[in-house]
Design a protein around this motif. Structure first.
Motif, PDB file in Angstrom:
ATOM      1  N   ALA A 248      54.919 -26.718 -21.640  1.00 27.55           N
ATOM      2  CA  ALA A 248      55.803 -26.426 -20.651  1.00 27.55           C
ATOM      3  C   ALA A 248      54.980 -25.652 -19.643  1.00 27.55           C
ATOM      4  CB  ALA A 248      57.010 -25.422 -21.735  1.00 27.55           C
ATOM      5  N   SER A 249      54.220 -24.818 -19.994  1.00 30.92           N
ATOM      6  CA  SER A 249      53.454 -24.141 -18.701  1.00 30.92           C
ATOM      7  C   SER A 249      52.779 -25.047 -17.863  1.00 30.92           C
ATOM      8  CB  SER A 249      52.407 -23.295 -19.422  1.00 30.92           C
ATOM      9  OG  SER A 249      51.566 -22.550 -18.537  1.00 30.92           O
ATOM     10  N   GLN A 250      52.085 -26.011 -18.753  1.00 30.30           N
ATOM     11  CA  GLN A 250      51.295 -26.995 -17.593  1.00 30.30           C
ATOM     12  C   GLN A 250      52.265 -27.773 -16.897  1.00 30.30           C
ATOM     13  OE1 GLN A 250      49.328 -28.979 -20.803  1.00 30.30           O
ATOM     14  NE2 GLN A 250      47.580 -27.516 -20.588  1.00 30.30           N
ATOM     15  N   ILE A 273      60.748 -27.435 -23.826  1.00 31.11           N
ATOM     16  CA  ILE A 273      61.181 -26.477 -25.088  1.00 31.11           C
ATOM     17  C   ILE A 273      62.274 -27.008 -25.766  1.00 31.11           C
ATOM     18  CG2 ILE A 273      61.772 -24.063 -25.769  1.00 31.11           C
ATOM     19  CD1 ILE A 273      59.695 -23.214 -23.586  1.00 31.11           C
ATOM     20  N   LYS A 274      63.284 -27.346 -24.870  1.00 36.72           N
ATOM     21  CA  LYS A 274      64.567 -27.884 -25.527  1.00 36.72           C
ATOM     22  C   LYS A 274      64.231 -28.920 -26.305  1.00 36.72           C
ATOM     23  CE  LYS A 274      69.198 -29.205 -23.957  1.00 36.72           C
ATOM     24  NZ  LYS A 274      69.928 -29.231 -22.938  1.00 36.72           N
ATOM     25  N   GLN A 275      63.500 -30.012 -25.870  1.00 34.61           N
ATOM     26  CA  GLN A 275      63.325 -31.309 -26.562  1.00 34.61           C
ATOM     27  C   GLN A 275      62.671 -31.006 -27.973  1.00 34.61           C
ATOM     28  OE1 GLN A 275      61.229 -33.789 -23.628  1.00 34.61           O
ATOM     29  NE2 GLN A 275      63.051 -33.692 -22.173  1.00 34.61           N
ATOM     30  N   ALA A 276      61.738 -29.887 -27.850  1.00 34.54           N
ATOM     31  CA  ALA A 276      61.163 -29.597 -29.352  1.00 34.54           C
ATOM     32  C   ALA A 276      62.089 -28.962 -30.084  1.00 34.54           C
ATOM     33  CB  ALA A 276      60.051 -28.688 -28.852  1.00 34.54           C
ATOM     34  N   GLY A 277      63.423 -28.643 -29.668  1.00 36.30           N
ATOM     35  CA  GLY A 277      64.375 -28.089 -30.579  1.00 36.30           C
ATOM     36  C   GLY A 277      64.484 -26.578 -30.622  1.00 36.30           C
ATOM     37  N   ASP A 279      65.019 -24.494 -27.869  1.00 39.85           N
ATOM     38  CA  ASP A 279      65.903 -24.051 -26.559  1.00 39.85           C
ATOM     39  C   ASP A 279      66.704 -22.666 -26.720  1.00 39.85           C
ATOM     40  OD1 ASP A 279      67.634 -25.980 -28.019  1.00 39.85           O
ATOM     41  OD2 ASP A 279      69.108 -25.607 -26.324  1.00 39.85           O
ATOM     42  N   ASP A 280      67.009 -22.246 -27.981  1.00 39.01           N
ATOM     43  CA  ASP A 280      67.922 -21.110 -28.162  1.00 39.01           C
ATOM     44  C   ASP A 280      66.690 -20.088 -28.502  1.00 39.01           C
ATOM     45  OD1 ASP A 280      70.260 -22.369 -27.987  1.00 39.01           O
ATOM     46  OD2 ASP A 280      70.419 -22.735 -30.412  1.00 39.01           O
ATOM     47  N   TYR A 281      65.342 -20.499 -28.487  1.00 39.60           N
ATOM     48  CA  TYR A 281      64.222 -19.339 -28.658  1.00 39.60           C
ATOM     49  C   TYR A 281      63.403 -19.159 -27.619  1.00 39.60           C
ATOM     50  CZ  TYR A 281      66.087 -20.660 -33.301  1.00 39.60           C
ATOM     51  OH  TYR A 281      66.981 -20.697 -34.537  1.00 39.60           O
ATOM     52  N   PHE A 282      64.006 -19.372 -26.288  1.00 37.08           N
ATOM     53  CA  PHE A 282      63.333 -18.918 -25.100  1.00 37.08           C
ATOM     54  C   PHE A 282      64.300 -18.328 -24.316  1.00 37.08           C
ATOM     55  CE2 PHE A 282      61.743 -21.040 -20.843  1.00 37.08           C
ATOM     56  CZ  PHE A 282      61.014 -19.575 -20.763  1.00 37.08           C
ATOM     57  N   ASN A 283      64.385 -16.968 -24.346  1.00 34.97           N
ATOM     58  CA  ASN A 283      65.499 -16.416 -23.923  1.00 34.97           C
ATOM     59  C   ASN A 283      64.999 -15.536 -22.627  1.00 34.97           C
ATOM     60  OD1 ASN A 283      63.771 -14.444 -25.063  1.00 34.97           O
ATOM     61  ND2 ASN A 283      65.204 -13.820 -26.524  1.00 34.97           N
ATOM     62  N   HIS A 284      64.292 -15.958 -21.591  1.00 32.04           N
ATOM     63  CA  HIS A 284      64.062 -15.093 -20.415  1.00 32.04           C
ATOM     64  C   HIS A 284      63.457 -16.046 -19.311  1.00 32.04           C
ATOM     65  CE1 HIS A 284      59.549 -15.554 -21.188  1.00 32.04           C
ATOM     66  NE2 HIS A 284      59.810 -15.124 -22.183  1.00 32.04           N
ATOM     67  N   GLY A 285      63.626 -15.621 -18.175  1.00 32.35           N
ATOM     68  CA  GLY A 285      63.111 -16.583 -17.097  1.00 32.35           C
ATOM     69  C   GLY A 285      61.600 -16.976 -17.259  1.00 32.35           C
ATOM     70  N   MET A 286      61.567 -18.085 -16.417  1.00 32.55           N
ATOM     71  CA  MET A 286      60.263 -18.741 -16.228  1.00 32.55           C
ATOM     72  C   MET A 286      59.065 -17.988 -15.704  1.00 32.55           C
ATOM     73  SD  MET A 286      58.631 -21.722 -17.626  1.00 32.55           S
ATOM     74  CE  MET A 286      60.027 -22.555 -17.967  1.00 32.55           C
ATOM     75  N   GLY A 287      59.444 -16.828 -14.812  1.00 32.68           N
ATOM     76  CA  GLY A 287      58.449 -16.261 -14.087  1.00 32.68           C
ATOM     77  C   GLY A 287      59.038 -15.354 -12.740  1.00 32.68           C
ATOM     78  N   HIS A 288      58.262 -14.790 -12.232  1.00 35.38           N
ATOM     79  CA  HIS A 288      58.554 -14.005 -11.002  1.00 35.38           C
ATOM     80  C   HIS A 288      57.411 -13.606 -10.103  1.00 35.38           C
ATOM     81  CE1 HIS A 288      56.209 -10.689 -13.110  1.00 35.38           C
ATOM     82  NE2 HIS A 288      56.825 -11.308 -14.224  1.00 35.38           N
ATOM     83  N   GLY A 289      57.727 -12.964  -9.168  1.00 34.56           N
ATOM     84  CA  GLY A 289      56.860 -12.634  -7.877  1.00 34.56           C
ATOM     85  C   GLY A 289      55.814 -11.449  -8.613  1.00 34.56           C
ATOM     86  N   ILE A 290      54.613 -11.305  -8.106  1.00 34.18           N
ATOM     87  CA  ILE A 290      53.834 -10.117  -8.256  1.00 34.18           C
ATOM     88  C   ILE A 290      53.193  -9.805  -6.988  1.00 34.18           C
ATOM     89  CG2 ILE A 290      53.430 -10.598 -10.745  1.00 34.18           C
ATOM     90  CD1 ILE A 290      50.471 -11.581 -10.007  1.00 34.18           C
ATOM     91  N   GLY A 291      52.499  -8.658  -6.887  1.00 33.53           N
ATOM     92  CA  GLY A 291      51.782  -8.156  -5.815  1.00 33.53           C
ATOM     93  C   GLY A 291      51.494  -6.741  -5.951  1.00 33.53           C
ATOM     94  N   MET A 292      51.798  -5.945  -5.062  1.00 36.57           N
ATOM     95  CA  MET A 292      51.940  -4.494  -4.944  1.00 36.57           C
ATOM     96  C   MET A 292      52.456  -3.687  -6.370  1.00 36.57           C
ATOM     97  SD  MET A 292      52.021  -3.541  -1.103  1.00 36.57           S
ATOM     98  CE  MET A 292      51.359  -1.795  -1.171  1.00 36.57           C
ATOM     99  N   ALA A 293      53.432  -4.699  -6.761  1.00 42.15           N
ATOM    100  CA  ALA A 293      54.343  -4.227  -8.131  1.00 42.15           C
ATOM    101  C   ALA A 293      54.211  -5.308  -8.964  1.00 42.15           C
ATOM    102  CB  ALA A 293      55.624  -3.847  -7.450  1.00 42.15           C
ATOM    103  N   ILE A 294      54.645  -5.032 -10.310  1.00 44.06           N
ATOM    104  CA  ILE A 294      54.647  -6.148 -11.398  1.00 44.06           C
ATOM    105  C   ILE A 294      55.710  -7.060 -11.339  1.00 44.06           C
ATOM    106  CG2 ILE A 294      55.714  -4.845 -12.944  1.00 44.06           C
ATOM    107  CD1 ILE A 294      52.771  -7.042 -13.463  1.00 44.06           C
ATOM    108  N   GLU A 318      55.712 -18.269 -17.076  1.00 42.35           N
ATOM    109  CA  GLU A 318      55.446 -17.586 -18.629  1.00 42.35           C
ATOM    110  C   GLU A 318      56.452 -18.074 -19.545  1.00 42.35           C
ATOM    111  OE1 GLU A 318      56.421 -13.310 -18.494  1.00 42.35           O
ATOM    112  OE2 GLU A 318      56.619 -13.636 -16.137  1.00 42.35           O
ATOM    113  N   PRO A 319      56.352 -19.377 -19.954  1.00 41.63           N
ATOM    114  CA  PRO A 319      57.356 -19.860 -20.729  1.00 41.63           C
ATOM    115  C   PRO A 319      56.919 -19.149 -22.101  1.00 41.63           C
ATOM    116  CG  PRO A 319      55.850 -21.497 -20.503  1.00 41.63           C
ATOM    117  CD  PRO A 319      55.577 -20.433 -19.350  1.00 41.63           C
ATOM    118  N   GLY A 320      58.069 -19.121 -23.090  1.00 38.80           N
ATOM    119  CA  GLY A 320      57.738 -18.567 -24.534  1.00 38.80           C
ATOM    120  C   GLY A 320      58.859 -19.088 -25.416  1.00 38.80           C
ATOM    121  N   ILE A 321      58.340 -19.228 -26.641  1.00 39.02           N
ATOM    122  CA  ILE A 321      59.475 -19.411 -27.994  1.00 39.02           C
ATOM    123  C   ILE A 321      59.076 -18.147 -28.791  1.00 39.02           C
ATOM    124  CG2 ILE A 321      59.715 -20.975 -29.860  1.00 39.02           C
ATOM    125  CD1 ILE A 321      58.495 -23.254 -28.012  1.00 39.02           C
ATOM    126  N   TYR A 322      60.365 -17.820 -29.405  1.00 36.78           N
ATOM    127  CA  TYR A 322      60.341 -16.378 -30.271  1.00 36.78           C
ATOM    128  C   TYR A 322      61.146 -16.751 -31.282  1.00 36.78           C
ATOM    129  CZ  TYR A 322      58.855 -14.890 -25.689  1.00 36.78           C
ATOM    130  OH  TYR A 322      58.214 -14.833 -24.513  1.00 36.78           O
TER     131      TYR A 322
END
Length: 355
Positions: A248-250, A273-277, A279-294, A318-322
């Motif tokens: 997913a990251s790649q 992630i959904k195709q692997a079954g 999708d209910d275990y990835f519960n946040h956004g894919m990423g965000h901007g960074i710089g002078m703040a996180i 930052e994909p994830g499965i939990y």
């Protein structure tokens, strides 16, 4: 200073005569000077700029060689702001919408001119990185990546999560990092199923999956990196979700270019992630901007993101499965967006490492 002038050029389209900046990080970005939170404000008019603060900063400001703004020393920040607006015949003053209600009440009482709130005015400007900023974030990403390389050569079963976090903190600061940009996440075993688990007293044991998420400032800019590794032999399901998250990251990185819609970019990874079954275990956004703040603009991009990624922005992927009571996997990289490609700034290995 070019950053102040760039902000000033927006005044006609904003229908304002001046703008007051109260966010500490935005004052630093525009002036290069670090005030404590709530210790003053920056007034930018069509022809000048005034950093209004108190005598605790007077000597440091005198040592600062610059001609982009004037310094006003006072204990009555907002009374002085009102006086300056009257002197410059300001009729409409813009302010940051993050202003506290208490300070807004003061301005509402003191100001003769109209005051108008604006969202993310400086933040939008900050999201497009200048070459010097890119170089600083690249250096931060390299240092943080080296921190992970150090960590995996010293982590072992029997250490606590807190031991791991403290070891990483010690090494990165020894190498020149200023401080962490958030509390380092070290989540082992079932704790790895909690995306924002804090490092605790749990000991790492054989069979654990371990997620480490951290970011440290170098020269005023931060990176943000997550890696997941195993201690001893992992159960097959954890190895499977690791490979799914990596794919997913790649996929997201492959498609991350200027002009892409945030929802579409997210879908390249989320669909795997959904195709692997899972999708209910990835519960946040894919990423965000960074710089002078996180967390900077562009804001978190995901299924409901209303953003378009732009050239010279730096975003995380930052994909994830939990899996509750089992464990979890997250892999996070920082990438610099170009018109037709991108550059991965975090170079720590992403293949599954078993210690």
């Amino acid at each position: 200073m070019q950053r102040i002038e760039q902000l000033r050029t927006q005044f006609p389209s904003m229908y304002i005569d001046a703008f007051v900046v109260t966010e500490q990080i935005n004052i630093l970005y525009l002036t290069g000077f670090q005030l404590g939170a709530g210790d003053g404000c920056l007034l930018i008019t069509s022809k000048g700029a005034y950093l209004i603060t108190d005598d605790r900063y007077q000597e440091a400001l005198q040592e600062l060689q610059q001609d982009a703004f004037d310094t006003v020393i006072t204990r009555d920040y907002y009374g002085q702001l009102a006086d300056l607006c009257q002197q410059h015949k300001i009729t409409v003053l813009g302010f940051e919408s993050t202003l506290s209600y208490n300070i807004f009440s003061i301005l509402d009482e003191l100001m003769v001119c109209d005051i108008v709130a604006f969202d993310d005015t400086v933040e939008k400007q900050r999201s497009i990185k200048a070459p010097a900023e890119i170089n600083k974030i690249r250096a931060a990403a390299e240092l943080n990546s080296a921190g992970f390389d150090y960590l995996i050569n010293h982590v072992h079963a029997g250490m606590t999560e807190r031991d791991v976090a403290n070891l990483l903190d010690w090494w990165l600061k020894k190498q020149g990092a200023a401080r962490s940009s958030f509390d380092t996440i070290v989540a082992s075993g079932p704790n790895a199923a909690k995306p924002h688990a804090m490092a605790g007293s749990r000991q790492l044991t054989n069979g654990d999956i371990v997620t480490v998420d951290f970011g440290y400032f170098l020269d005023g800019y931060t990176a943000d990196i997550t890696r997941t590794f195993g201690i001893g032999k992992l159960v097959p399901q954890l190895e499977q979700i690791y490979q799914t998250v990596l794919q997913a990251s790649q996929a997201v990185i492959k498609h991350a270019v200027a002009g892409i819609d945030g929802q579409i970019l997210d879908s390249y990874g989320r669909n795997i992630i959904k195709q692997a079954g899972y999708d209910d275990y990835f519960n946040h956004g894919m990423g965000h901007g960074i710089g002078m703040a996180i967390h900077e603009l562009p804001a978190s991009y995901g299924p409901n993101a209303q953003i378009v990624v732009q050239s010279n922005q730096i975003i995380t992927v930052e994909p994830g499965i939990y899996l509750p009571h089992v464990g979890g996997v997250r892999i996070e990289d920082d990438i610099l967006i170009y018109d037709h490609s991108n550059e991965v700034l975090t170079n720590a290995p992403t293949d599954l490492i078993i210690l």
